[in-house]
Every structure is written in structure tokens, then in C-alpha cells.
Write a protein that holds these residues in place. Structure first.
Motif, PDB file in Angstrom:
ATOM      1  N   ARG A 182      34.479  36.252  31.387  1.00 42.63           N
ATOM      2  CA  ARG A 182      33.265  35.513  31.719  1.00 42.63           C
ATOM      3  C   ARG A 182      33.540  34.006  31.663  1.00 42.63           C
ATOM      4  NH1 ARG A 182      29.375  38.624  33.109  1.00 42.63           N
ATOM      5  NH2 ARG A 182      29.220  40.689  32.200  1.00 42.63           N
ATOM      6  N   PHE A 183      32.884  33.265  32.545  1.00 51.64           N
ATOM      7  CA  PHE A 183      32.977  31.813  32.523  1.00 51.64           C
ATOM      8  C   PHE A 183      32.256  31.304  31.272  1.00 51.64           C
ATOM      9  CE2 PHE A 183      34.016  32.555  36.859  1.00 51.64           C
ATOM     10  CZ  PHE A 183      34.673  31.425  37.326  1.00 51.64           C
ATOM     11  N   LEU A 184      32.809  30.324  30.613  1.00 49.69           N
ATOM     12  CA  LEU A 184      32.192  29.781  29.408  1.00 49.69           C
ATOM     13  C   LEU A 184      30.868  29.097  29.716  1.00 49.69           C
ATOM     14  CD1 LEU A 184      35.317  28.311  27.569  1.00 49.69           C
ATOM     15  CD2 LEU A 184      34.081  30.433  27.075  1.00 49.69           C
ATOM     16  N   ASP A 185      30.809  28.403  30.849  1.00 49.55           N
ATOM     17  CA  ASP A 185      29.608  27.633  31.182  1.00 49.55           C
ATOM     18  C   ASP A 185      28.537  28.457  31.893  1.00 49.55           C
ATOM     19  OD1 ASP A 185      31.227  27.861  33.423  1.00 49.55           O
ATOM     20  OD2 ASP A 185      30.598  25.940  34.258  1.00 49.55           O
ATOM     21  N   ASP A 186      28.872  29.675  32.325  1.00 52.06           N
ATOM     22  CA  ASP A 186      27.903  30.536  33.002  1.00 52.06           C
ATOM     23  C   ASP A 186      28.301  31.986  32.766  1.00 52.06           C
ATOM     24  OD1 ASP A 186      26.187  31.912  34.675  1.00 52.06           O
ATOM     25  OD2 ASP A 186      26.510  30.605  36.410  1.00 52.06           O
ATOM     26  N   GLN A 187      27.687  32.599  31.781  1.00 56.41           N
ATOM     27  CA  GLN A 187      28.049  33.951  31.371  1.00 56.41           C
ATOM     28  C   GLN A 187      27.763  35.014  32.429  1.00 56.41           C
ATOM     29  OE1 GLN A 187      29.496  35.046  28.155  1.00 56.41           O
ATOM     30  NE2 GLN A 187      30.134  32.948  28.530  1.00 56.41           N
ATOM     31  N   ARG A 188      27.004  34.656  33.482  1.00 57.37           N
ATOM     32  CA  ARG A 188      26.741  35.610  34.563  1.00 57.37           C
ATOM     33  C   ARG A 188      27.954  35.751  35.484  1.00 57.37           C
ATOM     34  NH1 ARG A 188      21.815  32.451  36.918  1.00 57.37           N
ATOM     35  NH2 ARG A 188      23.382  30.893  36.421  1.00 57.37           N
ATOM     36  N   ARG A 189      28.809  34.744  35.504  1.00 54.76           N
ATOM     37  CA  ARG A 189      29.970  34.743  36.401  1.00 54.76           C
ATOM     38  C   ARG A 189      31.187  35.333  35.697  1.00 54.76           C
ATOM     39  NH1 ARG A 189      30.764  28.905  38.334  1.00 54.76           N
ATOM     40  NH2 ARG A 189      32.409  29.882  39.564  1.00 54.76           N
ATOM     41  N   VAL A 190      32.019  36.014  36.500  1.00 55.41           N
ATOM     42  CA  VAL A 190      33.210  36.684  35.970  1.00 55.41           C
ATOM     43  C   VAL A 190      34.418  36.276  36.811  1.00 55.41           C
ATOM     44  CG1 VAL A 190      34.306  38.944  35.635  1.00 55.41           C
ATOM     45  CG2 VAL A 190      31.882  38.663  35.169  1.00 55.41           C
ATOM     46  N   ARG A 191      35.520  36.087  36.148  1.00 53.20           N
ATOM     47  CA  ARG A 191      36.800  35.803  36.815  1.00 53.20           C
ATOM     48  C   ARG A 191      37.703  37.009  36.589  1.00 53.20           C
ATOM     49  NH1 ARG A 191      38.151  31.473  34.039  1.00 53.20           N
ATOM     50  NH2 ARG A 191      37.098  30.089  35.471  1.00 53.20           N
ATOM     51  N   VAL A 192      38.313  37.493  37.662  1.00 48.03           N
ATOM     52  CA  VAL A 192      39.175  38.673  37.594  1.00 48.03           C
ATOM     53  C   VAL A 192      40.631  38.213  37.689  1.00 48.03           C
ATOM     54  CG1 VAL A 192      39.742  40.887  38.656  1.00 48.03           C
ATOM     55  CG2 VAL A 192      37.379  40.047  38.719  1.00 48.03           C
ATOM     56  N   SER A 193      41.467  38.771  36.840  1.00 48.29           N
ATOM     57  CA  SER A 193      42.898  38.431  36.810  1.00 48.29           C
ATOM     58  C   SER A 193      43.741  39.695  36.827  1.00 48.29           C
ATOM     59  CB  SER A 193      43.243  37.668  35.520  1.00 48.29           C
ATOM     60  OG  SER A 193      42.493  36.511  35.387  1.00 48.29           O
ATOM     61  N   LEU A 194      44.971  39.544  37.283  1.00 52.97           N
ATOM     62  CA  LEU A 194      45.932  40.648  37.218  1.00 52.97           C
ATOM     63  C   LEU A 194      46.457  40.796  35.796  1.00 52.97           C
ATOM     64  CD1 LEU A 194      48.169  40.101  40.383  1.00 52.97           C
ATOM     65  CD2 LEU A 194      46.314  41.746  40.080  1.00 52.97           C
ATOM     66  N   THR A 195      46.813  42.003  35.455  1.00 55.35           N
ATOM     67  CA  THR A 195      47.496  42.258  34.191  1.00 55.35           C
ATOM     68  C   THR A 195      49.001  42.285  34.451  1.00 55.35           C
ATOM     69  OG1 THR A 195      47.471  44.642  34.512  1.00 55.35           O
ATOM     70  CG2 THR A 195      45.567  43.667  33.355  1.00 55.35           C
ATOM     71  N   SER A 196      49.761  42.353  33.391  1.00 53.04           N
ATOM     72  CA  SER A 196      51.214  42.445  33.553  1.00 53.04           C
ATOM     73  C   SER A 196      51.587  43.742  34.276  1.00 53.04           C
ATOM     74  CB  SER A 196      51.924  42.343  32.202  1.00 53.04           C
ATOM     75  OG  SER A 196      51.463  43.342  31.331  1.00 53.04           O
ATOM     76  N   ALA A 197      50.790  44.802  34.079  1.00 51.68           N
ATOM     77  CA  ALA A 197      51.058  46.071  34.779  1.00 51.68           C
ATOM     78  C   ALA A 197      50.930  45.890  36.289  1.00 51.68           C
ATOM     79  CB  ALA A 197      50.104  47.157  34.292  1.00 51.68           C
ATOM     80  N   SER A 198      49.937  45.133  36.732  1.00 52.33           N
ATOM     81  CA  SER A 198      49.768  44.882  38.166  1.00 52.33           C
ATOM     82  C   SER A 198      50.915  44.045  38.717  1.00 52.33           C
ATOM     83  CB  SER A 198      48.453  44.149  38.438  1.00 52.33           C
ATOM     84  OG  SER A 198      47.357  44.977  38.204  1.00 52.33           O
ATOM     85  N   ILE A 199      51.319  43.073  37.963  1.00 50.69           N
ATOM     86  CA  ILE A 199      52.435  42.221  38.416  1.00 50.69           C
ATOM     87  C   ILE A 199      53.705  43.053  38.528  1.00 50.69           C
ATOM     88  CG2 ILE A 199      53.874  40.242  37.787  1.00 50.69           C
ATOM     89  CD1 ILE A 199      51.224  39.057  36.523  1.00 50.69           C
ATOM     90  N   GLU A 200      53.901  43.981  37.611  1.00 53.87           N
ATOM     91  CA  GLU A 200      55.051  44.892  37.692  1.00 53.87           C
ATOM     92  C   GLU A 200      54.952  45.768  38.945  1.00 53.87           C
ATOM     93  OE1 GLU A 200      55.488  47.093  34.033  1.00 53.87           O
ATOM     94  OE2 GLU A 200      55.571  45.243  32.846  1.00 53.87           O
ATOM     95  N   LEU A 201      53.736  46.204  39.287  1.00 47.39           N
ATOM     96  CA  LEU A 201      53.539  46.996  40.512  1.00 47.39           C
ATOM     97  C   LEU A 201      53.896  46.178  41.749  1.00 47.39           C
ATOM     98  CD1 LEU A 201      50.235  48.981  39.903  1.00 47.39           C
ATOM     99  CD2 LEU A 201      52.472  49.937  40.454  1.00 47.39           C
ATOM    100  N   VAL A 202      53.492  44.929  41.782  1.00 43.04           N
ATOM    101  CA  VAL A 202      53.836  44.054  42.913  1.00 43.04           C
ATOM    102  C   VAL A 202      55.352  43.965  43.036  1.00 43.04           C
ATOM    103  CG1 VAL A 202      53.767  41.686  43.797  1.00 43.04           C
ATOM    104  CG2 VAL A 202      51.695  42.719  42.837  1.00 43.04           C
ATOM    105  N   ASP A 203      56.006  43.733  41.923  1.00 45.93           N
ATOM    106  CA  ASP A 203      57.472  43.635  41.938  1.00 45.93           C
ATOM    107  C   ASP A 203      58.107  44.946  42.399  1.00 45.93           C
ATOM    108  OD1 ASP A 203      57.255  41.031  41.024  1.00 45.93           O
ATOM    109  OD2 ASP A 203      57.653  41.559  38.924  1.00 45.93           O
ATOM    110  N   ALA A 204      57.593  46.062  41.908  1.00 45.71           N
ATOM    111  CA  ALA A 204      58.152  47.372  42.255  1.00 45.71           C
ATOM    112  C   ALA A 204      57.934  47.697  43.730  1.00 45.71           C
ATOM    113  CB  ALA A 204      57.526  48.456  41.380  1.00 45.71           C
ATOM    114  N   LEU A 205      56.771  47.355  44.254  1.00 43.92           N
ATOM    115  CA  LEU A 205      56.435  47.698  45.639  1.00 43.92           C
ATOM    116  C   LEU A 205      57.025  46.736  46.664  1.00 43.92           C
ATOM    117  CD1 LEU A 205      52.764  48.894  45.278  1.00 43.92           C
ATOM    118  CD2 LEU A 205      54.548  50.101  46.508  1.00 43.92           C
ATOM    119  N   SER A 206      57.314  45.534  46.262  1.00 43.69           N
ATOM    120  CA  SER A 206      57.753  44.510  47.222  1.00 43.69           C
ATOM    121  C   SER A 206      58.950  44.948  48.051  1.00 43.69           C
ATOM    122  CB  SER A 206      58.071  43.195  46.497  1.00 43.69           C
ATOM    123  OG  SER A 206      56.892  42.634  45.999  1.00 43.69           O
TER     124      SER A 206
END
Length: 135
Positions: free
Chosen positions: A73-97
Motif C-alpha cells: 500500500r502507498f503510505l500517503d494513500d492506503q487505497r492505492r496498491v503497488r505490485v512488485s515481482l518476487t525473487s521467484a518471478s525474477i527466477e522465472l523470467v531468467d529461466a524462460l528467457s
């Protein structure tokens, strides 16, 4: 119909790779978008991935349960959300590339690099025209 047939033929080439890694097409589009743009809001992901907002909520919930993304959640607006990749997703990108690159190389050898480049240019021009941009 022509564009839908072309999309389906392309996905026949790539879908087995995604499935082998436990991903759906939509999940892979989200991962690619976050990998390219960094942490962004669900609305932005929907726009980039052409996935409706209601569908995106479900996709992100499943991806969070699979530990492929995190939401913050954004600190200044709890209604908003930021989505990020996890290390597992980054590993998938590397594996699939490498596998994806091999499929693109096979595509180029099958239909020719010039044809692939022409298709990219034509689709870019089509999108630019439809979005009102100057090509």
C-alpha cells in the motif's frame, strides 16, 4: 479474425513453455510488464497487459498466493496498491528467457527475419493509428 488466428498460432508456440513453468498467459503478461516497468499499480498493469480490471484482481490474487507478486500500500494513500515481482518471478523470467529466445529464433528461421520485422512494423503502425499517435 486474421489477427486472432495469428495470435493463436503464435501462442501455440509459446503456451507450452509457460504451462511447463506453471504459468498462464495472463500471469506471464503480468510478469513481463512488471519486469519491464518495475513496481506499478494494478490499473497500469491492466492497461499494459490488456486484461480487464475485474480479471486483473483475480489474476493478482492468484499470483500473490503463488508468491509471484507482492502488494504494498502507498503510505500517503492506503487505497492505492503497488505490485512488485518476487525473487521467484525474477527466477522465472531468467529461466524462460532462453527458451523464449529459441522459439523466436525458430520463428524467424521458419518464416524469415524480414517477415517478422514487417509484422512488427505493421502492428506498431496499426496500434499507433488506433491509439491516435503519429506513426
Amino acid at each position: 479474425m486474421l489477427l486472432l488466428r495469428a495470435r493463436e498460432k503464435m501462442m501455440e508456440r509459446f503456451r507450452p513453455l509457460l504451462t511447463a513453468h506453471g504459468l498462464t498467459e495472463q500471469q506471464w503478461r503480468v510478469i513481463r510488464a512488471l519486469h519491464e516497468y518495475g513496481p506499478i499499480e494494478p490499473r497500469q498493469i491492466s492497461d499494459i497487459c490488456t486484461i480487464s480490471s475485474p480479471s486483473m484482481a483475480g489474476v493478482l490474487a492468484r499470483m500473490e498466493a503463488m508468491q509471484l507478486v507482492t502488494k504494498e500500500r502507498f503510505l500517503d494513500d492506503q487505497r492505492r496498491v503497488r505490485v512488485s515481482l518476487t525473487s521467484a518471478s525474477i527466477e522465472l523470467v531468467d529461466a524462460l528467457s532462453g527458451e523464449l529466445e529459441a522459439q523466436y529464433a525458430e520463428l524467424e528461421s521458419q518464416v524469415g527475419r524480414d517477415v517478422v520485422n514487417l509484422v512488427y512494423k505493421a502492428v506498431d503502425a496499426l496500434l499507433a493509428g488506433l491509439e491516435g499517435d503519429s506513426a
